[in-house]
Design an enzyme around this catalytic site. Structure first.
Site, PDB file in Angstrom:
ATOM      1  CG  ASP A 148      -7.836  -5.883   2.501  1.00  9.98           C
ATOM      2  OD1 ASP A 148      -7.054  -6.708   3.017  1.00  9.98           O
ATOM      3  OD2 ASP A 148      -7.497  -4.736   2.198  1.00  9.98           O
ATOM      4  N   GLY A 200      -0.370  -3.447   5.262  1.00 10.87           N
ATOM      5  CA  GLY A 200      -1.462  -4.384   5.556  1.00 10.87           C
ATOM      6  C   GLY A 200      -1.837  -4.301   7.024  1.00 10.87           C
ATOM      7  CB  THR A 233      -0.865  -0.120   1.277  1.00 13.34           C
ATOM      8  OG1 THR A 233      -1.739  -1.239   1.120  1.00 13.34           O
ATOM      9  CG2 THR A 233      -1.678   1.104   1.608  1.00 13.34           C
TER      10      THR A 233
HETATM   11  N1  GLY Z   1      -5.190  -3.507   1.564  1.00 15.54           N
HETATM   12  C1  GLY Z   1      -4.697  -3.240   2.850  1.00 15.54           C
HETATM   13  C2  GLY Z   1      -5.697  -2.545   3.700  1.00 15.54           C
HETATM   14  O1  GLY Z   1      -6.557  -1.873   3.189  1.00 15.54           O
HETATM   15  O2  GLY Z   1      -5.652  -2.676   4.889  1.00 15.54           O
END
Ligand code: GLY
Length: 600
Positions: free
Chosen positions: A452, A503, A410
């Protein structure tokens, strides 16, 4: 000065003692110990990484504006926009699109994100541009006929994608707060895509790493390959990456706004790609996607006001829970990463991640007891089964009881302009390079955000997070996130802008980065450099960057039954800004990657 370096003393002690780590049984029957991967890790005195900082990088100081992001080219774009008279939101929109070009592993137009914004008068806003499940998605879409999870389906390929939110998010943010024209803020990204940019070593390594999978998932396409004729040839540092199709996509967005992505040519290319690869995002899904302004979550912690992201992110709720749980112990007096400090933080994390799994999901689909979860009385009750004598066993920890309720790739950037408007954005494709599907003719990666969701209750996702009904898949629902873009005020004034990818580890990295400054007296950059650790309830272990714990701390934790696992990689890629007492800005970017702060 005393406070500034109070955490150093314990490290000195730690550096002098070298003892083999033994595996012990805690009173709860749990075996404590230090592992590296599967083996037992033995501390070595001469280990080069036993100091508390990943590097000695210094913060960047500016008086008029600051941009900290994951890539030098993107930070430069943000700075250029600020210097051209743009405000923090103009710069943020430009950086989001620039990252979509120069940081394809997480920067995106095919993903989503969250923005927390505090204007110079102190008014705060949050924008949820998280992806949504396609209209044709179902709760069991990743299960086989026996009810087992079909491996890989929610993480790679066409079925892994949610409906992208980034473009609508940027349109909304700019429409409401932008000062420069939309064309101006899009132009730097278009230039980078058209003219190309020089890959960093890390950029080149990343693209080489996914080369084979790119070709498998995108047969017949040449995107992100060094050579169209020799598909085995590798990128190297300094090579130029030109993205002509992405440039045309960005031009359509520049000329037509949201319609340049959610309708017309781009929408047609995206839905054709979905049909070709068995994906289910439809033209209707795209047309119906809209980012949502939500009331930001705000809560006090000592003399600070924390402004952060409400659900659909779990990050804000969890961060406030963590801060308020640890507020009940004198961490400042105990010192940075001393055994009791670490124990309180791990035990807080264990309880907070259990709550996350039980209560949190898309607020448009279920009622989330946010006020109760961050209520100090509730949080006090969460300590009832804690004893310093031994680690709590995660098997005995469930989400708390509230009346009326049953149940690392991210990227983040932080920007402050000269007027003090501040933007904190975390945006993502989920995994690195998302689903690895590149939209043919449009040249951008799609997300794999469907992972997710809790694809099956109790089955961990790619971050090892387990969830249940609150985060089950449903058409048009947003999947729960851990992204935690956050802004802190002190005495009513802007104090800190903070966030990171990672994450499930996002929340705990943000938590430690904030506490390092406000409890342990570090500068913003020291706090970013500081080594980190993480616990998330399940699996029941604490992962840590080598050097984060001294030997005495390690031994105490082991003797109390904590499972410690040394990471071979790192935690966090923080990009933060701190307002210093003289009003200047300290930009702090993470030395663990290409992150760069630029200020003026
Ligand atoms: N894709 C990682 C999050 O949104 O936590």
């Amino acid at each position: 000065m005393k406070k500034l370096y109070q955490y150093a003393a314990c490290l000195l002690i730690g550096g002098l003692v070298a003892t083999a780590c033994k595996t012990t049984k805690s009173p709860s029957g749990q075996a404590g110990g230090v592992r590296q991967g599967q083996g037992v890790y033995q501390y070595r005195e001469e280990d080069p990484l036993t100091k508390p900082f990943y590097s000695d990088r210094k913060g960047v100081i500016g008086r008029n504006g600051m941009v900290a992001s994951a890539h030098p080219e993107a930070s430069q774009v943000g700075l250029t926009i600020l210097q051209a008279g743009g405000n923090a939101v103009d710069a943020a929109v430009a950086v989001q699109f620039a990252l979509a070009v120069v940081y394809p592993n997480a920067g995106n137009v095919g993903g989503g994100g969250f923005m927390v914004y505090r204007d110079r008068s102190g008014k705060a806003y949050s924008l949820d541009y998280r992806e949504k499940a396609p209209g044709r998605s179902t709760a069991n879409m990743y299960l086989d006929s026996a009810g087992n999870v079909r491996p890989g389906l929610s993480t790679s390929g066409h079925l892994a994608s949610g409906v992208p939110g980034s473009v609508d998010g940027m349109v909304e943010a700019h429409k409401r707060f932008g000062k420069l024209t939309w064309a101006q803020v899009l132009q730097p990204a278009i230039d980078l895509a058209t003219n190309g940019y020089a890959l960093t070593e890390r950029d080149a390594t990343g693209l080489n790493r996914i080369r084979k999978e790119l070709q498998t998932i995108n047969p017949g396409k040449a995107y992100f390959l060094k050579s169209t004729t020799d598909t085995s040839s590798r990128w190297k540092q300094g090579d130029k990456l030109v993205q002509a199709d992405l440039a045309r996509t960005l031009q359509r967005i520049q000329q037509q706004g949201r319609a340049g992505f959610y309708e017309g040519e781009t929408a047609r290319l995206l839905t054709d790609e979905m049909k070709r690869g068995g994906g289910i995002i439809s033209e209707e899904d795209l047309k119906n996607y809209h980012a949502v302004w939500r009331d930001p979550l705000q809560a006090t912690y000592k003399e600070y006001n924390v402004i952060t992201m409400p659900p659909t992110s779990s990050g804000g709720v969890a961060l406030i829970q963590l801060m308020r749980l640890s507020e009940q112990y004198p961490l400042r007096r105990w010192g940075w990463n001393r055994d009791s400090t670490v124990q309180v933080m791990i035990e807080a994390e264990r309880r907070v991640y259990a709550d996350r799994a039980k209560f949190l999901g898309d607020p448009d689909f279920l009622k989330i007891p946010v006020a109760q979860l961050i209520d100090p009385a509730y949080l006090r009750s969460r300590w009832q089964d804690f004893s310093f004598a031994h680690a709590t066993d995660s098997r005995n920890v469930r989400g708390g009881t509230l009346p009326g309720y049953e149940s690392l790739e991210t990227t983040h950037f932080s920007i402050v302009d000269k007027e003090g408007n501040a933007v904190s954005i975390t945006t993502t494709l989920n995994g690195g390079y998302g689903s690895r599907v590149v939209i043919g003719g449009a040249g951008f990666f799609m997300n794999n955000e469907m992972d997710d969701f809790s694809v099956k209750p109790g089955v961990p996702n790619m971050f090892g997070l387990t969830g249940n009904q609150a985060n089950a898949i449903a058409p048009n629902k947003r999947m729960l996130s851990s992204m935690t873009p956050t802004i802190l005020e002190k005495d009513g004034k802007l104090f800190m802008v903070v966030g990171t990818p990672g994450g499930s580890t996002i929340i705990t990295s943000v938590y430690q980065t904030i506490l390092n400054v406000i409890e342990h007296g570090m500068t913003m950059q020291q706090s970013v450099n500081a080594l980190k650790f993480h616990h998330q309830w399940l699996p029941d272990k604490t992962i840590f960057e080598q050097g984060a714990f001294t030997e005495p701390t390690t031994q105490t934790l082991i003797s109390r039954g904590y499972i410690l696992e040394r990471l071979t990689n790192t935690l966090g890629r923080m990009d933060c800004v701190l307002v210093r007492p003289d009003g200047s800005y300290e930009g702090a970017s993470d030395p663990r990657a290409d992150n760069t702060a630029r200020g003026y």
